[in-house]
Motif scaffolding. Structure first.
Motif, PDB file in Angstrom:
ATOM      1  N   PRO A   1       0.830  -1.209   0.000  1.00  0.00           N
ATOM      2  CA  PRO A   1       0.000   0.000   0.000  1.00  0.00           C
ATOM      3  C   PRO A   1       0.861   1.255   0.000  1.00  0.00           C
ATOM      4  O   PRO A   1       2.050   1.222   0.312  1.00  0.00           O
ATOM      5  N   SER A   2       0.268   2.360  -0.365  1.00  0.00           N
ATOM      6  CA  SER A   2       0.920   3.663  -0.256  1.00  0.00           C
ATOM      7  C   SER A   2       0.130   4.503   0.731  1.00  0.00           C
ATOM      8  O   SER A   2      -1.104   4.384   0.818  1.00  0.00           O
ATOM      9  N   ALA A   3       0.843   5.330   1.471  1.00  0.00           N
ATOM     10  CA  ALA A   3       0.184   6.127   2.510  1.00  0.00           C
ATOM     11  C   ALA A   3       0.711   7.546   2.476  1.00  0.00           C
ATOM     12  O   ALA A   3       1.894   7.785   2.202  1.00  0.00           O
ATOM     13  N   SER A   4      -0.162   8.482   2.773  1.00  0.00           N
ATOM     14  CA  SER A   4       0.233   9.888   2.825  1.00  0.00           C
ATOM     15  C   SER A   4      -0.689  10.641   3.769  1.00  0.00           C
ATOM     16  O   SER A   4      -1.806  10.179   4.076  1.00  0.00           O
ATOM     17  N   ALA A   5      -0.201  11.774   4.242  1.00  0.00           N
ATOM     18  CA  ALA A   5      -1.004  12.665   5.087  1.00  0.00           C
ATOM     19  C   ALA A   5      -1.213  13.973   4.337  1.00  0.00           C
ATOM     20  O   ALA A   5      -0.394  14.358   3.494  1.00  0.00           O
ATOM     21  N   PHE A   6      -2.302  14.636   4.634  1.00  0.00           N
ATOM     22  CA  PHE A   6      -2.582  15.876   3.928  1.00  0.00           C
ATOM     23  C   PHE A   6      -3.320  16.839   4.860  1.00  0.00           C
ATOM     24  O   PHE A   6      -3.888  16.449   5.892  1.00  0.00           O
ATOM     25  N   GLY A   7      -3.312  18.086   4.503  1.00  0.00           N
ATOM     26  CA  GLY A   7      -4.012  19.115   5.255  1.00  0.00           C
ATOM     27  C   GLY A   7      -4.107  20.372   4.424  1.00  0.00           C
ATOM     28  O   GLY A   7      -3.343  20.578   3.481  1.00  0.00           O
ATOM     29  N   ALA A   8      -5.069  21.224   4.778  1.00  0.00           N
ATOM     30  CA  ALA A   8      -5.251  22.466   4.026  1.00  0.00           C
ATOM     31  C   ALA A   8      -5.925  23.505   4.903  1.00  0.00           C
ATOM     32  O   ALA A   8      -6.710  23.180   5.818  1.00  0.00           O
ATOM     33  N   TYR A   9      -5.633  24.754   4.625  1.00  0.00           N
ATOM     34  CA  TYR A   9      -6.298  25.893   5.260  1.00  0.00           C
ATOM     35  C   TYR A   9      -6.861  26.757   4.142  1.00  0.00           C
ATOM     36  O   TYR A   9      -6.125  27.192   3.247  1.00  0.00           O
ATOM     37  N   ASN A  10      -8.182  27.006   4.218  1.00  0.00           N
ATOM     38  CA  ASN A  10      -8.871  27.694   3.133  1.00  0.00           C
ATOM     39  C   ASN A  10      -9.481  29.015   3.619  1.00  0.00           C
ATOM     40  O   ASN A  10     -10.022  29.099   4.734  1.00  0.00           O
TER      41      ASN A  10
END
Length: 446
Positions: A291-300
C-alpha cells in the motif's frame, strides 16, 4: 659505434620535434587558458581531460544525474502549495425545497488555499532512496570510462605523431647523405673513375627520398590536427612536443604474467552496477503489492459576495487534515507480469556479464599477443639499426676507396634508412600495444 648511435638517437629527437611542429611561446597557462605551455605526454593527456568535449559532456551528465537524484529524493519532504481561485457565476444554480424553488450561491466566489501533503510510504520514493548511491556510482563510472578512452586514444596519437616526426628526421638525414653521395659520384664520373650510372643511381635514390619526405611531411600535418582534435585544442594554435627516445624505451616493459581481474575493469564495473540497478527494478515491481500512505491538510479562505468590489471584505475560513491509504487489490495480472519481465531482464544482464567476461579474456589475450610480438620486433629492429649503420659506414668507405660499386652504397643506404624507420615504427607499435594491454587489464584509471 653503438654508443655514438645511441647518443645520436637521443639528441636528434629534440631537433626533429622542433621541425615537426612549429614552436611558439605561450604565457603560463592559468585559469581558462586554452593553450599548452609544454607538450609532454602527461601535459597532452591532462589537457585532453580538461578540454575534450566528450569528457566535459560526461561530467555534465554526472551533474545532471545528481540533480535528478535530488529531485527524486525531494518527494520524501512535505509538499506545500498555494492555490488561488476566482469564479464569476453567470446564471446561479437553483434547488428545490418542497414546493419552493430557491436560487443558491452568489455571483462572485474566491478561494485562497494553503495545502500540504506528506508522503509516508510509496514505492517510488523508496526506490529513489535505495538506488541513489548506485545511480551516483553509475554516473561516476561513465565519466571514468570516457576518460580512459580519451587517455588511450590521445596516447596512441601522441606516439604515432612522434613516429612520423622521427621518420621525417630519418629521411632528412638520408637526403643529406645522398646529396653528398651524388656529389661524390658526379666527381668520380667527371674524373673518369666511374661511369655515369653511379651518379644517375644517386639521383634516382635522392628523388625517391625527397618524395618520401614530402609524403611524410603531409601526413604529419594531418596527425598534428588529429591530435589537436582529440585533446580539444584550438585548430589555429600550435605547440611543441617534448619527449626523448630514452624515456620512451624505459616505458616499454610490463609484467606479462599478470592475470586478468574482471572486477578491476571499468566495463565490468559498469555492467555490474547495471545489474545492481536491475535488481532494484525487480524489487520495485514486487513492491507494487504494497500500500501507499500519505497525510494531507489544508487551510482555506473563502470569499463570497454578489458585489465584486466587496468580495474580499469578509472571509470564511475553514481547514482540515487527514490521511490516505491506498491498497492495490486487482490490476488484471499487470503486477505479476511486470515482476516476470524485470526478472527476465535481470537474467539478460547476467548473460551479458558472462559474455563480457569472455570478451575481456579474448581482448586481453589479443592485446598481450600483439604486445609480445611488437616487443620482439622492436628488439630486432633496434639491433638492425646498429648493424645497418655499421654496414653503411664500411661500404661507403670501401666505395670511396674504389673497392665497392655505388650500387652497394645505394643498397646500404636504403637498408639503413629502412632500418631506422622500422625501429621507430616498432617503438611506436610496442608502446601502443602496451596501452592496449593496460586497457584490457583495467589498469588505466582516472
Amino acid at each position: 659505434m653503438q654508443l655514438t648511435l645511441i647518443k645520436r638517437e637521443t639528441s636528434f629527437l629534440m631537433l626533429l620535434l622542433l621541425l615537426a611542429i612549429p614552436a611558439i611561446s605561450f604565457a603560463q597557462a592559468t585559469g581558462n587558458d586554452s593553450t599548452l605551455q609544454s607538450a609532454t605526454l602527461n601535459d597532452v593527456v591532462t589537457y585532453a581531460l580538461q578540454h575534450r568535449p566528450s569528457v566535459r559532456q560526461s561530467q555534465l551528465d554526472q551533474e545532471i544525474t545528481e540533480k535528478v537524484i535530488k529531485g527524486k529524493l525531494a518527494d520524501w519532504y512535505p509538499q506545500i502549495n498555494f492555490n488561488y481561485q476566482y469564479q464569476r457565476t453567470i446564471d446561479r444554480p437553483v434547488t428545490a425545497f418542497g414546493d419552493n424553488v430557491i436560487t443558491v450561491g452568489l455571483f462572485n466566489t474566491s478561494l485562497a488555499q494553503v495545502e500540504a501533503t506528506q508522503t509516508i510510504f510509496n514505492r517510488d520514493v523508496l526506490l529513489a532512496s535505495k538506488t541513489a548511491s548506485k545511480v551516483r556510482i553509475q554516473a561516476e563510472q561513465s565519466v571514468v570510462s570516457t576518460k580512459i578512452e580519451v587517455v588511450v586514444s590521445v596516447t596512441k596519437a601522441f606516439y604515432g605523431l612522434l613516429a612520423t616526426a622521427q621518420q621525417i628526421k630519418v629521411n632528412e638525414e638520408s637526403i643529406v647523405r645522398l646529396k653528398q653521395s651524388l656529389k661524390d659520384a658526379y666527381s668520380r664520373y667527371q674524373t673518369g673513375v666511374a661511369d655515369k650510372t653511379d651518379y644517375k643511381r644517386a639521383t634516382i635514390l635522392l628523388h625517391n627520398s625527397e618524395a618520401s619526405l614530402k609524403t611524410t611531411q603531409e601526413r604529419l600535418v594531418y596527425e598534428q590536427q588529429y591530435l589537436k582534435a582529440l585533446i580539444g585544442y584550438p585548430a589555429d594554435k600550435t605547440f611543441t612536443l617534448q619527449y626523448d627516445t630514452a624515456q620512451m624505451e624505459s616505458e616499454i616493459n610490463i609484467d606479462t604474467l599478470q592475470q586478468l581481474n574482471y572486477a578491476q575493469h571499468i566495463d565490468y564495473k559498469i555492467m555490474f552496477t547495471q545489474r545492481e540497478l536491475q535488481k532494484a527494478n525487480v524489487r520495485y515491481s514486487q513492491w507494487a503489492f504494497l500500500p501507499s500512505a500519505s497525510a494531507f491538510g489544508a487551510y482555506n479562505l473563502n470569499y463570497l459576495n454578489d458585489n465584486l468590489g466587496e468580495l474580499y471584505n469578509t472571509s470564511y475560513p475553514n481547514s482540515f487534515v487527514g490521511a490516505k491509504l491506498t491498497l492495490p487489490i486487482f490490476q488484471g495480472g499487470k503486477r505479476v507480469a511486470k515482476i516476470k519481465e524485470q526478472k527476465l531482464t535481470l537474467r539478460r544482464v547476467d548473460v551479458g556479464l558472462e559474455n563480457l567476461q569472455n570478451t575481456l579474456d579474448a581482448t586481453y589475450t589479443k592485446a598481450l599477443t600483439d604486445y609480445k610480438s611488437n616487443l620482439k620486433t622492436y628488439v630486432v629492429q633496434k639491433e638492425n639499426v646498429v648493424l645497418a649503420q655499421e654496414v653503411y659506414d664500411v661500404i661507403n668507405l670501401q666505395y670511396r676507396n674504389g673497392v665497392r660499386t655505388y650500387l652497394d652504397v645505394t643498397v646500404a643506404e636504403t637498408d639503413l634508412r629502412t632500418a631506422r624507420i622500422n625501429y621507430f615504427n616498432a617503438l611506436n607499435l610496442v608502446l601502443t600495444s602496451k596501452m592496449d594491454v593496460l586497457r584490457a587489464l583495467g589498469q588505466i584509471n582516472y
